[in-house]
Design an enzyme around this catalytic site. Structure first.
Site, mmCIF file in Angstrom:
data_model
loop_
_atom_site.group_PDB
_atom_site.id
_atom_site.type_symbol
_atom_site.label_atom_id
_atom_site.label_comp_id
_atom_site.label_asym_id
_atom_site.label_seq_id
_atom_site.Cartn_x
_atom_site.Cartn_y
_atom_site.Cartn_z
ATOM 1 N N ALA A 21 0.834 -8.131 -6.890
ATOM 2 C CA ALA A 21 0.293 -7.193 -5.904
ATOM 3 C C ALA A 21 -0.939 -6.551 -6.532
ATOM 4 O O ALA A 21 -0.843 -5.881 -7.562
ATOM 5 C CB ALA A 21 1.328 -6.139 -5.548
ATOM 6 N N HIS A 22 -2.097 -6.779 -5.931
ATOM 7 C CA HIS A 22 -3.378 -6.320 -6.471
ATOM 8 C C HIS A 22 -4.035 -5.428 -5.431
ATOM 9 O O HIS A 22 -4.226 -5.844 -4.296
ATOM 10 C CB HIS A 22 -4.252 -7.541 -6.770
ATOM 11 C CG HIS A 22 -5.493 -7.241 -7.522
ATOM 12 N ND1 HIS A 22 -6.593 -6.653 -6.945
ATOM 13 C CD2 HIS A 22 -5.805 -7.449 -8.819
ATOM 14 C CE1 HIS A 22 -7.537 -6.525 -7.856
ATOM 15 N NE2 HIS A 22 -7.082 -7.002 -9.006
ATOM 16 N N ILE A 23 -4.403 -4.215 -5.805
ATOM 17 C CA ILE A 23 -4.995 -3.265 -4.867
ATOM 18 C C ILE A 23 -6.511 -3.298 -5.014
ATOM 19 O O ILE A 23 -7.045 -3.018 -6.082
ATOM 20 C CB ILE A 23 -4.471 -1.841 -5.123
ATOM 21 C CG1 ILE A 23 -2.951 -1.823 -5.032
ATOM 22 C CG2 ILE A 23 -5.101 -0.855 -4.147
ATOM 23 C CD1 ILE A 23 -2.313 -0.573 -5.585
ATOM 24 N N GLY A 24 -7.209 -3.630 -3.931
ATOM 25 C CA GLY A 24 -8.669 -3.676 -3.945
ATOM 26 C C GLY A 24 -9.192 -4.953 -4.576
ATOM 27 O O GLY A 24 -8.435 -5.860 -4.905
#
Length: 76
Positions: A21-24
């Site tokens: 899960a990678h934000i941005g």
């Protein structure tokens, strides 16, 4: 797996499926500033548990379209 910059979290299911899960997009460059981790590496998490909170406005100010794209990498 929790990155030192708090922008990505890796999860592994009991059956061995892994999810990142990678934000941005370029949020690694923020050096953790807008992120607040709610878990640490090695924790067992449950459905619905908050993993990370972040300041959406901070990210959008710097990365105008970063939060409109969702990228998930699944490795099995």
């Amino acid at each position: 797996m929790v990155t030192p910059t708090k922008h990505a979290i890796g999860l592994r299911s009991a059956s061995g499926v892994e999810l990142l899960a990678h934000i941005g997009l370029d949020t690694v460059t923020f050096d953790g500033t807008p992120f607040s981790l709610k878990v640490k590496e090695g924790d067992t998490v449950k459905k619905g548990e908050v993993l990370v909170e972040f300041d959406k406005a901070f990210i959008e100010d710097i990365e105008e379209s970063a939060l409109h794209q969702k990228i998930f990498t699944v490795v099995s």
